[in-house]
Design an enzyme around this catalytic site. Structure first.
Site, PDB file in Angstrom:
ATOM      1  N   LEU A   1      68.167  40.227  49.879  1.00  0.00           N
ATOM      2  CA  LEU A   1      68.312  40.198  51.342  1.00  0.00           C
ATOM      3  C   LEU A   1      67.005  39.742  51.993  1.00  0.00           C
ATOM      4  O   LEU A   1      65.960  40.359  51.804  1.00  0.00           O
ATOM      5  CB  LEU A   1      68.692  41.582  51.863  1.00  0.00           C
TER       6      LEU A   1
ATOM      7  N   ARG B   1      58.784  44.377  63.437  1.00  0.00           N
ATOM      8  CA  ARG B   1      57.604  45.245  63.409  1.00  0.00           C
ATOM      9  C   ARG B   1      56.356  44.528  62.889  1.00  0.00           C
ATOM     10  O   ARG B   1      55.257  45.044  62.960  1.00  0.00           O
ATOM     11  CB  ARG B   1      57.912  46.495  62.565  1.00  0.00           C
TER      12      ARG B   1
ATOM     13  N   ASN C   1      29.990   7.872  43.275  1.00  0.00           N
ATOM     14  CA  ASN C   1      31.271   7.440  42.703  1.00  0.00           C
ATOM     15  C   ASN C   1      32.200   6.806  43.722  1.00  0.00           C
ATOM     16  O   ASN C   1      33.263   6.338  43.364  1.00  0.00           O
ATOM     17  CB  ASN C   1      31.969   8.638  42.043  1.00  0.00           C
TER      18      ASN C   1
HETATM   19  C1  UD1 Z   1      66.343  49.832  54.547  1.00  0.00           C
HETATM   20  C2  UD1 Z   1      67.428  50.867  54.178  1.00  0.00           C
HETATM   21  C3  UD1 Z   1      66.794  52.259  54.036  1.00  0.00           C
HETATM   22  C4  UD1 Z   1      65.705  52.197  53.005  1.00  0.00           C
HETATM   23  C5  UD1 Z   1      64.672  51.113  53.337  1.00  0.00           C
HETATM   24  C6  UD1 Z   1      63.701  50.966  52.186  1.00  0.00           C
HETATM   25  C7  UD1 Z   1      69.552  50.166  55.185  1.00  0.00           C
HETATM   26  C8  UD1 Z   1      70.476  50.340  56.298  1.00  0.00           C
HETATM   27  N1  UD1 Z   1      68.440  50.898  55.216  1.00  0.00           N
HETATM   28  O1  UD1 Z   1      65.829  50.151  55.840  1.00  0.00           O
HETATM   29  O2  UD1 Z   1      67.779  53.204  53.636  1.00  0.00           O
HETATM   30  O3  UD1 Z   1      65.062  53.466  52.916  1.00  0.00           O
HETATM   31  O4  UD1 Z   1      65.324  49.829  53.540  1.00  0.00           O
HETATM   32  O5  UD1 Z   1      62.840  49.870  52.334  1.00  0.00           O
HETATM   33  O6  UD1 Z   1      69.809  49.386  54.286  1.00  0.00           O
HETATM   34  N2  UD1 Z   1      68.194  42.118  56.163  1.00  0.00           N
HETATM   35  C9  UD1 Z   1      69.067  41.056  56.152  1.00  0.00           C
HETATM   36  N3  UD1 Z   1      70.031  40.979  57.107  1.00  0.00           N
HETATM   37  C10 UD1 Z   1      70.181  41.931  58.066  1.00  0.00           C
HETATM   38  C11 UD1 Z   1      69.295  43.030  58.055  1.00  0.00           C
HETATM   39  C12 UD1 Z   1      68.315  43.105  57.096  1.00  0.00           C
HETATM   40  O7  UD1 Z   1      68.967  40.168  55.298  1.00  0.00           O
HETATM   41  O8  UD1 Z   1      71.097  41.786  58.878  1.00  0.00           O
HETATM   42  C13 UD1 Z   1      67.142  42.191  55.112  1.00  0.00           C
HETATM   43  C14 UD1 Z   1      65.734  42.183  55.679  1.00  0.00           C
HETATM   44  O9  UD1 Z   1      65.234  40.857  55.748  1.00  0.00           O
HETATM   45  C15 UD1 Z   1      64.960  43.025  54.659  1.00  0.00           C
HETATM   46  C16 UD1 Z   1      66.011  43.967  54.090  1.00  0.00           C
HETATM   47  O10 UD1 Z   1      67.272  43.417  54.416  1.00  0.00           O
HETATM   48  O11 UD1 Z   1      64.441  42.206  53.618  1.00  0.00           O
HETATM   49  C17 UD1 Z   1      65.893  45.390  54.646  1.00  0.00           C
HETATM   50  O12 UD1 Z   1      66.018  45.374  56.056  1.00  0.00           O
HETATM   51  P1  UD1 Z   1      65.138  46.289  57.022  1.00  0.00           P
HETATM   52  O13 UD1 Z   1      65.573  46.014  58.395  1.00  0.00           O
HETATM   53  O14 UD1 Z   1      63.713  46.142  56.683  1.00  0.00           O
HETATM   54  O15 UD1 Z   1      65.661  47.761  56.583  1.00  0.00           O
HETATM   55  P2  UD1 Z   1      64.885  49.154  56.718  1.00  0.00           P
HETATM   56  O16 UD1 Z   1      64.937  49.610  58.114  1.00  0.00           O
HETATM   57  O17 UD1 Z   1      63.560  49.017  56.080  1.00  0.00           O
HETATM   58 CA    CA Z   2      62.427  47.274  55.219  1.00  0.00          CA
END
Ligand code: UD1
Ligand code: CA
Length: 470
Positions: free
Chosen positions: A8, A15, A384
């Site tokens: 993903l 942030r 050179n």
């Molecule tokens: C997520 C988890 C959380 C976990 C944490 C650990 C969910 C809902 N939550 O939260 O339980 O403890 O990671 O790091 O999964 N992304 C997409 N498409 C989207 C949304 C996100 O590709 O629509 C990708 C982001 O680019 C990222 C990853 O998914 O690489 C995680 O997304 P992020 O928004 O960072 O989730 P967290 O709030 O960190």
């Molecule tokens: Ca994350």
């Protein structure tokens, strides 16, 4: 059962407060996402799908050479929605492993355990117990200790917030079942998103086994959401790499003051002083000593060679028992045979130097072929470049280049030849002879040192001097 990995990488990373998409933020000089792709490859899956969206063109361009399939998530509606996009191309009988582009230090070893559990039919989630669980989804267990659900930090009640076993977000599952659970997801949470983590509740409801596999350490599941976490992960990575160098036999003057940004191999009894940066593919053979503040990129250093403080090496191949620096610069294409000495403020580029030769001070050797046992005196330069073309210089075995010799390429200094200090050598010199080019030294008996001039007299001198002659 075929393995499909889904990474993903579509999120914006609000942030981060950055114009660079989050998954392109650098860790040890490479995008976060590149680290994850590299680890995914170690599992030798059938396919790796990268779900991209925010900053999509930039992400694809930065990782254009990676062997992955790109899946567009046009609207970022959450991690569950993101996985759903990839499920369109993954058959039901595959095992799916979900990785996050912002969790870069996950180990292939831990992932193999997740995949193994999923191949047995479980929904395998990767958990970790941390001291400070804030921001993470918490693992809720039932009375029997089985995994019951995962609740996001923002949706957790006070009691749930005290749980320190958290979801890393990474999981593996049989593809057909994962698809069903994803179809059951809703957006009933504060962020109005489809949470991947909610598939756990779906699996529990359908009576499917959920296994929480513990990560080896918190670092491997650390997510990078802001610049503070980016720095923490960088520090953790640096520590890991320093430890692996020490286990391989290197002595580090201070393990917190070395940066390893690539694939570095060391032999026994290598010593590395503080603030050294090792980049790309670097091999330091047994007994190599590296002084403080050196940068070594994509280079091989032979046994017993010493590199003194503040030297930079880039794409250099150095044999055994050489001495380099302090303040030396070896640029791409430098090849040094055994026992060569390159001293301070010497720059070498695209040049091969034979065994036992020395260039100890203030010299430029570019596009040249230097034989054995050559001595290049201080301040000598291979000229050179004519402004349009680069030309080669040949300095044959045993030649002695007097200090301040300009060698205007293409040119050859014959074997055993000597050039007189300060000579500009424009034609090749014969073997074994002294060649020099120098105007005759004169002494002017009538000359006196100038006296102090006033402003007007100085202005006259300047005006006369600046008028073109002839
Ligand atoms: C997520 C988890 C959380 C976990 C944490 C650990 C969910 C809902 N939550 O939260 O339980 O403890 O990671 O790091 O999964 N992304 C997409 N498409 C989207 C949304 C996100 O590709 O629509 C990708 C982001 O680019 C990222 C990853 O998914 O690489 C995680 O997304 P992020 O928004 O960072 O989730 P967290 O709030 O960190
Ligand atoms: Ca994350």
């Amino acid at each position: 059962m075929q393995l499909s990995v889904v990474i993903l990488a579509a999120g914006q990373g609000k942030r981060m407060n950055s114009d660079l998409p989050k998954v392109l933020q650098p860790l040890a000089g490479a995008p976060l996402l590149k680290h994850v792709i590299g680890t995914a490859h170690a599992l030798t899956p059938g396919n790796i799908y990268v779900v991209y969206g925010h900053g999509g063109a930039q992400v694809q361009a930065a990782l254009a050479h990676e062997n992955v399939e790109w899946i567009l998530q046009a609207e970022q509606l959450g991690t569950g929605h993101a996985v759903m996009q990839a499920m369109c191309v993954i058959p039901d009988d595959h095992t799916v492993l979900v990785l996050y582009g912002d969790v870069p230090l996950i180990s292939a070893h831990t992932l193999a355990k997740l995949v193994a559990a999923a191949r047995e039919g479980a929904l395998a989630v990767l958990s970790v117990t941390v001291d400070d669980a804030s921001g993470y989804g918490r693992i809720l267990r039932d009375a029997q200790g089985g995994v019951a659900a995962i609740v996001e930090h923002r949706d957790a009640n006070a009691e749930q917030l005290r749980i320190r076993e958290v979801n890393s977000g990474l999981m593996a599952a049989p593809a057909g079942r994962l698809r069903e659970w994803l179809l059951g997801l809703g957006r009933d949470n504060t962020q109005r998103e489809y949470f991947l983590t909610d598939v756990v509740a779906g699996a529990v409801q359908s009576g499917n086994r959920v296994e929480a596999i513990a990560a080896a350490n918190a670092l491997e599941v650390a997510g990078v959401n802001d610049k503070i976490q980016l720095a923490q992960v960088e520090a953790g990575y640096r520590r890991q790499r320093a430890e692996s160098l020490m286990l391989a036999g290197a002595t580090l003057a201070d393990p917190t003051r070395i940066d390893v940004r690539g694939d570095v191999q060391v032999g026994r009894d290598v010593f590395i002083d503080v603030n050294t940066v090792l980049i790309g593919k670097v091999h330091l053979a047994a007994g190599v000593k590296v002084g403080p503040n050196c940068v070594i990129a994509d280079s091989q250093i032979g046994a017993g060679t010493e590199i003194f403080a503040n030297s930079m090496l880039d794409h250099a191949v150095v044999a055994q028992n050489c001495r380099i620096g302090p303040f030396a610069r070896l640029r791409p294409g430098t090849v040094m045979h055994a026992e060569v000495h390159i001293g301070n403020f010497v720059e070498v580029k695209n040049t091969e130097i034979g065994a036992g030769s020395k260039a100890n001070h203030l010299t430029y050797l570019g596009d040249s072929q230097v034989g054995k046992d050559v001595n290049v005196g201080a301040g000598s330069i291979t000229c050179n470049y004519d402004g349009k073309n680069k030309w080669p210089t040949f300095i044959d075995d045993g030649a002695f280049i007097g200090s301040g010799t300009m060698m205007v390429a293409p040119v050859r200094i014959g074997a055993g030849a000597t050039t007189g200090a300060g000579s500009t050598i424009t034609a090749s010199t014969p073997e074994g002879k002294l060649t020099l080019e120098r105007s005759k030294q004169v002494t002017v008996d009538t000359w006196n040192r100038p006296g102090k001039l006033d402003e007007q007299e100085k202005a006259d001198v300047i005006a006369r001097a600046l008028k073109p002659k002839g």
